[in-house]
Design a protein around this motif. Structure first.
Motif, PDB file in Angstrom:
ATOM      1  N   ALA A 263       0.831  -1.206   0.000  1.00 18.61           N
ATOM      2  CA  ALA A 263       0.000   0.000   0.000  1.00 18.61           C
ATOM      3  C   ALA A 263       0.866   1.256   0.000  1.00 18.61           C
ATOM      4  N   ALA A 264       1.898   1.264   0.827  1.00 19.95           N
ATOM      5  CA  ALA A 264       2.749   2.445   0.951  1.00 19.95           C
ATOM      6  C   ALA A 264       3.503   2.752  -0.342  1.00 19.95           C
ATOM      7  N   LEU A 265       4.016   1.723  -0.974  1.00 20.55           N
ATOM      8  CA  LEU A 265       4.870   1.943  -2.152  1.00 20.55           C
ATOM      9  C   LEU A 265       4.104   1.975  -3.468  1.00 20.55           C
ATOM     10  N   PHE A 266       2.993   1.239  -3.540  1.00 19.23           N
ATOM     11  CA  PHE A 266       2.300   1.104  -4.819  1.00 19.23           C
ATOM     12  C   PHE A 266       0.823   1.485  -4.768  1.00 19.23           C
ATOM     13  N   GLY A 267       0.339   1.890  -3.598  1.00 16.16           N
ATOM     14  CA  GLY A 267      -1.052   2.304  -3.477  1.00 16.16           C
ATOM     15  C   GLY A 267      -2.053   1.174  -3.595  1.00 16.16           C
ATOM     16  N   VAL A 268      -1.591  -0.060  -3.421  1.00 17.35           N
ATOM     17  CA  VAL A 268      -2.473  -1.216  -3.525  1.00 17.35           C
ATOM     18  C   VAL A 268      -3.305  -1.321  -2.255  1.00 17.35           C
ATOM     19  N   LYS A 269      -4.594  -1.341  -2.421  1.00 14.74           N
ATOM     20  CA  LYS A 269      -5.485  -1.443  -1.261  1.00 14.74           C
ATOM     21  C   LYS A 269      -5.352  -2.828  -0.629  1.00 14.74           C
ATOM     22  N   GLY A 270      -5.657  -2.899   0.653  1.00  7.42           N
ATOM     23  CA  GLY A 270      -5.604  -4.182   1.335  1.00  7.42           C
ATOM     24  C   GLY A 270      -5.067  -4.066   2.740  1.00  7.42           C
ATOM     25  N   TYR A 271      -4.291  -3.014   3.009  1.00  7.84           N
ATOM     26  CA  TYR A 271      -3.780  -2.842   4.367  1.00  7.84           C
ATOM     27  C   TYR A 271      -4.825  -2.148   5.218  1.00  7.84           C
ATOM     28  N   THR A 272      -5.065  -2.709   6.392  1.00  9.62           N
ATOM     29  CA  THR A 272      -5.895  -2.050   7.390  1.00  9.62           C
ATOM     30  C   THR A 272      -5.145  -2.113   8.709  1.00  9.62           C
ATOM     31  N   GLY A 273      -5.296  -1.100   9.488  1.00  9.20           N
ATOM     32  CA  GLY A 273      -4.642  -1.112  10.782  1.00  9.20           C
ATOM     33  C   GLY A 273      -4.129   0.263  11.162  1.00  9.20           C
ATOM     34  N   ASN A 274      -3.633   0.329  12.372  1.00 11.07           N
ATOM     35  CA  ASN A 274      -3.059   1.544  12.917  1.00 11.07           C
ATOM     36  C   ASN A 274      -1.669   1.177  13.417  1.00 11.07           C
ATOM     37  N   PRO A 275      -0.649   1.381  12.586  1.00  9.64           N
ATOM     38  CA  PRO A 275       0.694   0.936  12.977  1.00  9.64           C
ATOM     39  C   PRO A 275       1.180   1.541  14.289  1.00  9.64           C
ATOM     40  N   PHE A 276       0.873   2.802  14.525  1.00  8.64           N
ATOM     41  CA  PHE A 276       1.369   3.415  15.752  1.00  8.64           C
ATOM     42  C   PHE A 276       0.763   2.760  16.990  1.00  8.64           C
ATOM     43  N   ALA A 277      -0.502   2.427  16.932  1.00  7.77           N
ATOM     44  CA  ALA A 277      -1.163   1.818  18.097  1.00  7.77           C
ATOM     45  C   ALA A 277      -0.446   0.553  18.539  1.00  7.77           C
ATOM     46  N   LYS A 278       0.042  -0.220  17.592  1.00 10.86           N
ATOM     47  CA  LYS A 278       0.738  -1.471  17.928  1.00 10.86           C
ATOM     48  C   LYS A 278       2.088  -1.207  18.591  1.00 10.86           C
ATOM     49  N   HIS A 279       2.672  -0.047  18.328  1.00 14.26           N
ATOM     50  CA  HIS A 279       4.003   0.260  18.830  1.00 14.26           C
ATOM     51  C   HIS A 279       3.992   1.168  20.064  1.00 14.26           C
ATOM     52  N   ALA A 280       2.879   1.824  20.325  1.00 14.94           N
ATOM     53  CA  ALA A 280       2.817   2.857  21.362  1.00 14.94           C
ATOM     54  C   ALA A 280       3.181   2.339  22.751  1.00 14.94           C
ATOM     55  N   THR A 281       2.880   1.106  23.044  1.00  9.48           N
ATOM     56  CA  THR A 281       3.135   0.573  24.383  1.00  9.48           C
ATOM     57  C   THR A 281       4.395  -0.297  24.450  1.00  9.48           C
ATOM     58  N   MET A 282       5.151  -0.312  23.386  1.00  9.13           N
ATOM     59  CA  MET A 282       6.377  -1.117  23.399  1.00  9.13           C
ATOM     60  C   MET A 282       7.466  -0.422  24.223  1.00  9.13           C
ATOM     61  N   PRO A 283       8.278  -1.198  24.924  1.00  7.56           N
ATOM     62  CA  PRO A 283       9.375  -0.619  25.708  1.00  7.56           C
ATOM     63  C   PRO A 283      10.588  -0.322  24.813  1.00  7.56           C
ATOM     64  N   VAL A 284      10.452   0.733  24.007  1.00  5.80           N
ATOM     65  CA  VAL A 284      11.502   1.072  23.048  1.00  5.80           C
ATOM     66  C   VAL A 284      11.963   2.507  23.244  1.00  5.80           C
ATOM     67  N   ASP A 285      13.191   2.762  22.775  1.00  3.41           N
ATOM     68  CA  ASP A 285      13.741   4.107  22.831  1.00  3.41           C
ATOM     69  C   ASP A 285      14.534   4.367  21.551  1.00  3.41           C
ATOM     70  N   GLY A 286      15.282   5.434  21.552  1.00  7.69           N
ATOM     71  CA  GLY A 286      16.019   5.829  20.359  1.00  7.69           C
ATOM     72  C   GLY A 286      16.939   4.751  19.813  1.00  7.69           C
ATOM     73  N   ALA A 287      17.570   3.992  20.689  1.00  7.38           N
ATOM     74  CA  ALA A 287      18.482   2.930  20.233  1.00  7.38           C
ATOM     75  C   ALA A 287      17.730   1.866  19.434  1.00  7.38           C
TER      76      ALA A 287
END
Length: 131
Positions: free
Chosen positions: A55-79
């Motif tokens: 979807a991002a590179l070719f505009g092909v429909k089919g992706y659904t979701g909220n990528p940030f929501a899946k990552h918001a609670t992860m224990p991650v930092d700049g590294a």
């Protein structure tokens, strides 16, 4: 190794995603987080990533979701974001070259910077905005 070419469609995206996540699964910094979150759910995640990048590179429909929501609670930092981006850019450069490959790298850089900024902004907050 055969000559590099640009990312031209779904088969190239599958190669990119599969090779990238092979590196992630073996990375001492990223593997524990991904293995904890995905454990036995790698196949659905990979399928979602194929759809996302298609979807991002070719505009092909089919992706659904909220990528940030899946990552918001992860224990991650700049590294973590730096390593993720390094592995992604390295994977693109190993297998591809051309305008779409450059677009994929730019999109990954923007996404990593935005996610890192937003997650950092949530630290110490009792509210999480997922949209």
């Amino acid at each position: 190794m055969k000559a590099k070419h640009d990312i031209t469609g779904l088969e190239d995206i599958k190669l990119l995603v599969d090779e990238f996540y092979t590196l992630v699964r073996n990375d001492e910094l990223l593997a524990p987080i991904f293995l904890f979150r995905l454990n036995t759910h790698w196949e659905p995640h990979l399928e979602k990533m194929y759809s996302f990048w298609n979807a991002a590179l070719f505009g092909v429909k089919g992706y659904t979701g909220n990528p940030f929501a899946k990552h918001a609670t992860m224990p991650v930092d700049g590294a973590h974001f730096e390593r993720w981006l390094s592995l992604f850019l390295g994977t693109v450069d190993t297998y591809f070259e051309g305008p779409v490959a450059e677009d994929a790298k730019l999109r990954a850089q923007i996404m990593a910077a935005n996610f890192e900024r937003r997650i950092e902004g949530l630290k110490g907050s009792d509210k999480i905005t997922l949209v």
